[in-house]
Design an enzyme around this catalytic site. Structure first.
Site, PDB file in Angstrom:
ATOM      1  N   CYS A   1       0.819  -1.226   0.000  1.00 19.43           N
ATOM      2  CA  CYS A   1       0.000   0.000   0.000  1.00 19.43           C
ATOM      3  C   CYS A   1       0.848   1.268   0.000  1.00 19.43           C
ATOM      4  CB  CYS A   1      -0.923   0.018   1.212  1.00 19.43           C
ATOM      5  SG  CYS A   1      -2.063  -1.354   1.255  1.00 19.43           S
TER       6      CYS A   1
ATOM      7  N   ASN B   1     -10.258   0.122   0.640  1.00 22.06           N
ATOM      8  CA  ASN B   1      -8.800   0.221   0.606  1.00 22.06           C
ATOM      9  C   ASN B   1      -8.319  -0.202  -0.789  1.00 22.06           C
ATOM     10  OD1 ASN B   1      -6.048  -0.145   0.878  1.00 22.06           O
ATOM     11  ND2 ASN B   1      -6.176  -1.189   2.853  1.00 22.06           N
TER      12      ASN B   1
ATOM     13  N   HIS C   1      -3.299   7.152   4.293  1.00 21.84           N
ATOM     14  CA  HIS C   1      -3.673   5.881   3.675  1.00 21.84           C
ATOM     15  C   HIS C   1      -5.127   5.567   4.037  1.00 21.84           C
ATOM     16  CE1 HIS C   1      -3.567   1.962   2.078  1.00 21.84           C
ATOM     17  NE2 HIS C   1      -3.501   1.318   3.234  1.00 21.84           N
TER      18      HIS C   1
HETATM   19  O1  UT7 Z   1      -3.686  -1.443   3.822  1.00 22.37           O
HETATM   20  C1  UT7 Z   1      -2.963  -2.348   4.581  1.00 22.37           C
HETATM   21  C2  UT7 Z   1      -3.116  -2.033   5.995  1.00 22.37           C
HETATM   22  N1  UT7 Z   1      -4.352  -2.551   6.495  1.00 22.37           N
HETATM   23  C3  UT7 Z   1      -4.898  -1.992   7.547  1.00 22.37           C
HETATM   24  O2  UT7 Z   1      -4.396  -0.997   8.031  1.00 22.37           O
HETATM   25  C4  UT7 Z   1      -6.111  -2.640   8.164  1.00 22.37           C
HETATM   26  C5  UT7 Z   1      -5.920  -2.715   9.674  1.00 22.37           C
HETATM   27  N2  UT7 Z   1      -6.976  -3.394  10.403  1.00 22.37           N
HETATM   28  C6  UT7 Z   1      -8.275  -3.020  10.414  1.00 22.37           C
HETATM   29  O3  UT7 Z   1      -8.673  -2.112   9.700  1.00 22.37           O
HETATM   30  C7  UT7 Z   1      -9.216  -3.687  11.384  1.00 22.37           C
HETATM   31  O4  UT7 Z   1      -8.464  -4.476  12.282  1.00 22.37           O
HETATM   32  C8  UT7 Z   1     -10.299  -4.585  10.703  1.00 22.37           C
HETATM   33  C9  UT7 Z   1     -11.323  -3.718   9.997  1.00 22.37           C
HETATM   34  C10 UT7 Z   1      -9.629  -5.517   9.725  1.00 22.37           C
HETATM   35  C11 UT7 Z   1     -11.042  -5.415  11.739  1.00 22.37           C
HETATM   36  O5  UT7 Z   1     -11.578  -4.584  12.767  1.00 22.37           O
HETATM   37  P1  UT7 Z   1     -11.356  -4.973  14.297  1.00 22.37           P
HETATM   38  O6  UT7 Z   1     -12.138  -4.012  15.098  1.00 22.37           O
HETATM   39  O7  UT7 Z   1      -9.867  -5.024  14.534  1.00 22.37           O
HETATM   40  O8  UT7 Z   1     -12.044  -6.371  14.402  1.00 22.37           O
HETATM   41  P2  UT7 Z   1     -11.389  -7.773  14.857  1.00 22.37           P
HETATM   42  O9  UT7 Z   1     -10.448  -8.275  13.833  1.00 22.37           O
HETATM   43  O10 UT7 Z   1     -10.920  -7.638  16.269  1.00 22.37           O
HETATM   44  O11 UT7 Z   1     -12.666  -8.683  14.861  1.00 22.37           O
HETATM   45  C12 UT7 Z   1     -13.746  -8.476  15.781  1.00 22.37           C
HETATM   46  C13 UT7 Z   1     -14.797  -9.542  15.541  1.00 22.37           C
HETATM   47  C14 UT7 Z   1     -14.212 -10.953  15.475  1.00 22.37           C
HETATM   48  O12 UT7 Z   1     -15.171 -11.825  16.066  1.00 22.37           O
HETATM   49  P3  UT7 Z   1     -14.987 -12.324  17.587  1.00 22.37           P
HETATM   50  O13 UT7 Z   1     -13.647 -13.024  17.609  1.00 22.37           O
HETATM   51  O14 UT7 Z   1     -14.999 -11.084  18.438  1.00 22.37           O
HETATM   52  O15 UT7 Z   1     -16.143 -13.212  17.795  1.00 22.37           O
HETATM   53  C15 UT7 Z   1     -14.156 -11.246  13.994  1.00 22.37           C
HETATM   54  O16 UT7 Z   1     -14.233 -12.618  13.697  1.00 22.37           O
HETATM   55  O17 UT7 Z   1     -15.429  -9.317  14.294  1.00 22.37           O
HETATM   56  C16 UT7 Z   1     -15.381 -10.525  13.503  1.00 22.37           C
HETATM   57  N3  UT7 Z   1     -15.333 -10.138  12.109  1.00 22.37           N
HETATM   58  C17 UT7 Z   1     -16.428  -9.835  11.398  1.00 22.37           C
HETATM   59  N4  UT7 Z   1     -17.722  -9.810  11.735  1.00 22.37           N
HETATM   60  C18 UT7 Z   1     -18.601  -9.453  10.791  1.00 22.37           C
HETATM   61  C19 UT7 Z   1     -14.227  -9.995  11.309  1.00 22.37           C
HETATM   62  N5  UT7 Z   1     -14.609  -9.603  10.083  1.00 22.37           N
HETATM   63  C20 UT7 Z   1     -15.970  -9.502  10.102  1.00 22.37           C
HETATM   64  C21 UT7 Z   1     -16.934  -9.132   9.166  1.00 22.37           C
HETATM   65  N6  UT7 Z   1     -18.223  -9.116   9.546  1.00 22.37           N
HETATM   66  N7  UT7 Z   1     -16.611  -8.759   7.908  1.00 22.37           N
END
Ligand code: UT7
Length: 324
Positions: free
Chosen positions: A110, A281, A251
């Protein structure tokens, strides 16, 4: 170095969050609340990385009123080239008729566009080239696992370009005032995409398949820290504060990352440009597409200072302060 013009290309097909409700255990509400994304553009088979890059280049060249034959170099930041070789840059060179231009791709995920812009500045300031075309393009839809809800909902496709020209006079506007480049290869396991052609013979772990893998929470933390530090370094190098900056182009991965970054650095929200709600993204295309839209949004004038900051796989990051 000054930016003569910017250009962009986004595929016509708009895919709203509700699309994923049919195929994945997710919701529009989850995607929007956790990322700020409402919809993204998804390319057709015809809209390859080369096609999108070429369209963004033609847009920028037309606005710059510069003939492709006057380009001395084309650098394309991308992780999703159509071929391993030739590069997207070589294909763009042929498509636009830039026969005098050296051409190559730069892979910094990215961060690819900012790495390319900063590299181009070195060639321009050393007098090697007078005009350079820099492009950021990615077709993430080609490499995501559409069954993985933790990544599929976040990414999109697009391309952005900038035509750069060497600054002749000491006192004319348009300058790269400061930049910072960084990388930390120790974190390969939190954001990666195996090379399908070589993975087997290199005994690369393919337990996540041959598609992008991201450990979202960890990447989130590194993104905020690395981008905040990089911005502070560039500001210090330029001898500027955020009061001197007209707009910040971060970004476009996640609105929460942008907000935490802005809070940490105390950037007023009206100075921070975002478009990720419309595109998701788009990796190396995030910064140039946002730059092209911010130019209009803020009605940038000669002398305005803009700050760009990016983060991506590698891990890689970069920031740059430009005088318009
Ligand atoms: O460009 C390259 C750089 N990339 C980035 O900078 C992205 C960085 N990361 C992020 O933007 C965020 O971490 C995400 C958007 C990817 C995820 O958000 P989060 O608040 O960190 O969520 P998480 O990964 O902690 O997941 C929370 C919950 C999990 O369920 P449990 O374990 O709490 O039961 C996931 O399994 O949300 C679940 N989950 C979803 N639920 C519904 C993960 N993806 C989804 C989804 N829909 N699409």
């Amino acid at each position: 170095m000054k930016i003569l013009a910017t250009g962009k290309y986004l595929p016509a097909r708009i895919v709203p969050n509700s699309f994923f409700e049919k195929t994945l255990e997710t919701s529009d509400d989850w995607i929007f609340t956790r990322s700020g994304i409402k919809e993204r553009r998804i390319a057709s088979d015809r809209e390859t990385a080369t096609y999108m890059a070429t369209q963004s280049a033609l847009d920028a060249l037309a606005k710059a009123d510069l003939a492709a034959g006057d380009l001395g170099m084309i650098i394309v930041g991308t992780s999703t080239s159509d071929y391993v070789f030739p590069s997207v840059a070589c294909q763009v060179q042929a498509a636009i008729g830039a026969q005098q231009a050296a051409a190559f791709d730069l892979q910094a995920a990215c961060t690819g566009f900012l790495y390319s812009l900063i590299l181009a500045n070195q060639f321009l300031s050393s007098g090697t080239c007078r005009n350079i075309l820099v492009i950021g393009v990615d077709k993430l839809s080609a490499i995501i696992n559409w069954h993985d809800r933790s990544t599929a909902v976040l990414f999109g496709d697009g391309a952005g370009a900038a035509v750069l020209q060497a600054n002749r006079g000491q006192h004319c506007h348009g300058r790269l005032l400061a930049f910072d480049l960084g990388a930390d290869g120790r974190y390969e396991k939190i954001l990666f995409m195996p090379n399908a052609n070589t993975a087997k013979s290199n005994a690369i772990d393919l337990s996540h398949g041959v598609s992008m893998f991201m450990s979202g929470q960890e990447v989130f933390k590194h993104a905020v820290t690395a981008m905040a530090q990089s911005v502070q370094k560039s500001l210090a190098t330029a001898g500027l504060t955020l009061d001197d900056i007209k707009c910040v182009i971060p970004h476009q991965a996640n609105l929460r990352i942008v907000k935490v970054l802005a809070d940490r650095l105390k950037i007023p929200k009206e100075k921070v440009f975002t478009n990720l709600e419309r595109y998701g993204n788009i990796s190396a295309a995030c910064i140039p597409v946002a730059l092209s839209e911010a130019e209009q949004h803020y009605q940038l004038q000669p002398g305005d200072k803009i700050l760009m900051v990016a983060f991506g796989g590698g891990l890689t990051w970069a920031s740059a302060i430009m005088e318009w």
